[in-house]
Design an enzyme around this catalytic site. Structure first.
Site, PDB file in Angstrom:
ATOM      1  N   GLU A  21       0.827  -1.205   0.000  1.00 34.82           N
ATOM      2  CA  GLU A  21       0.000   0.000   0.000  1.00 34.82           C
ATOM      3  C   GLU A  21       0.864   1.259   0.000  1.00 34.82           C
ATOM      4  O   GLU A  21       0.521   2.261  -0.614  1.00 34.82           O
ATOM      5  CB  GLU A  21      -0.920   0.014   1.220  1.00 34.82           C
ATOM      6  CG  GLU A  21      -1.953  -1.091   1.220  1.00 34.82           C
ATOM      7  CD  GLU A  21      -2.773  -1.085   2.483  1.00 34.82           C
ATOM      8  OE1 GLU A  21      -3.986  -0.818   2.381  1.00 34.82           O
ATOM      9  OE2 GLU A  21      -2.216  -1.343   3.571  1.00 34.82           O
ATOM     10  N   TYR A  53     -17.099  24.481  -1.301  1.00 30.36           N
ATOM     11  CA  TYR A  53     -16.785  23.049  -1.314  1.00 30.36           C
ATOM     12  C   TYR A  53     -15.698  22.693  -2.315  1.00 30.36           C
ATOM     13  O   TYR A  53     -15.037  21.668  -2.167  1.00 30.36           O
ATOM     14  CB  TYR A  53     -18.028  22.179  -1.479  1.00 30.36           C
ATOM     15  CG  TYR A  53     -18.940  22.498  -2.624  1.00 30.36           C
ATOM     16  CD1 TYR A  53     -18.655  22.090  -3.909  1.00 30.36           C
ATOM     17  CD2 TYR A  53     -20.120  23.189  -2.397  1.00 30.36           C
ATOM     18  CE1 TYR A  53     -19.510  22.378  -4.959  1.00 30.36           C
ATOM     19  CE2 TYR A  53     -20.985  23.481  -3.442  1.00 30.36           C
ATOM     20  CZ  TYR A  53     -20.676  23.073  -4.718  1.00 30.36           C
ATOM     21  OH  TYR A  53     -21.524  23.355  -5.754  1.00 30.36           O
ATOM     22  N   ILE A  72      -5.669   4.717   8.126  1.00 36.21           N
ATOM     23  CA  ILE A  72      -6.633   5.656   7.562  1.00 36.21           C
ATOM     24  C   ILE A  72      -7.379   6.389   8.682  1.00 36.21           C
ATOM     25  O   ILE A  72      -7.918   7.470   8.455  1.00 36.21           O
ATOM     26  CB  ILE A  72      -7.602   5.000   6.556  1.00 36.21           C
ATOM     27  CG1 ILE A  72      -8.354   3.818   7.153  1.00 36.21           C
ATOM     28  CG2 ILE A  72      -6.858   4.604   5.289  1.00 36.21           C
ATOM     29  CD1 ILE A  72      -9.420   3.228   6.231  1.00 36.21           C
ATOM     30  N   GLU A  73      -7.361   5.841   9.885  1.00 37.01           N
ATOM     31  CA  GLU A  73      -7.908   6.559  11.031  1.00 37.01           C
ATOM     32  C   GLU A  73      -7.143   7.868  11.241  1.00 37.01           C
ATOM     33  O   GLU A  73      -7.738   8.916  11.524  1.00 37.01           O
ATOM     34  CB  GLU A  73      -7.831   5.702  12.301  1.00 37.01           C
ATOM     35  CG  GLU A  73      -8.748   4.495  12.298  1.00 37.01           C
ATOM     36  CD  GLU A  73      -8.140   3.243  11.675  1.00 37.01           C
ATOM     37  OE1 GLU A  73      -8.674   2.157  11.928  1.00 37.01           O
ATOM     38  OE2 GLU A  73      -7.135   3.337  10.923  1.00 37.01           O
ATOM     39  N   LYS A  99     -11.313   1.943   1.263  1.00 34.98           N
ATOM     40  CA  LYS A  99     -10.389   1.343   0.303  1.00 34.98           C
ATOM     41  C   LYS A  99     -11.167   0.236  -0.397  1.00 34.98           C
ATOM     42  O   LYS A  99     -11.713  -0.644   0.262  1.00 34.98           O
ATOM     43  CB  LYS A  99      -9.196   0.695   1.004  1.00 34.98           C
ATOM     44  CG  LYS A  99      -8.352   1.592   1.863  1.00 34.98           C
ATOM     45  CD  LYS A  99      -7.265   0.733   2.515  1.00 34.98           C
ATOM     46  CE  LYS A  99      -6.433   1.488   3.499  1.00 34.98           C
ATOM     47  NZ  LYS A  99      -5.373   0.626   4.068  1.00 34.98           N
TER      48      LYS A  99
END
EC number: 4.1.2.25
Length: 119
Positions: A21, A53, A72-73, A99
């Site tokens: 990854e 945005y 990813i946290e 993911k």
């Protein structure tokens, strides 16, 4: 509370606990829900009375594609920190990161996390 929603944002990054990854990278799907008082914008029709945005998208893209995290946290936490710093009107954030193809065996649509933070 009023909300601004960005759904299905796709970014290419190098986040993850597996070496593959971190070297090959992968697509990350990011959904954002921003709690913002939109009363003024709903009356004025002025961009200056809301959170742009497009600028939020660019900010998140720079972080997801420019940094590298194991979890990813942590990426989600960094997104919240950055958006709170860059956009003072945001009162709360819900961010989901998925993911679709992590290097783990099994059949699934996606894996991910969801995080909520308040100012």
């Amino acid at each position: 509370m009023d909300k601004i929603v960005l759904e299905g944002c796709r970014f290419y990054g190098y986040h993850g606990a597996f070496k593959e990854e971190q070297t090959l990278g992968q697509i990350f799907l990011v959904d954002l829900e921003l709690s913002v008082d939109l009363q003024a914008a709903s009356l004025s029709d002025q961009l200056t009375d809301t959170v742009h945005y497009g600028m939020v998208f660019d900010s998140v893209r720079q972080l997801v594609e420019g940094e590298k995290f194991i979890l990813i946290e942590r990426l989600a936490g960094a997104i919240c920190e950055q958006l709170f710093n860059e956009f003072p009107p945001i009162e709360a954030i819900k961010v989901a990161i998925k993911k679709e193809n992590p290097p783990i065996a099994g059949h699934y649509k996606a894996v991910g996390i969801e995080l909520e933070r308040q100012r």
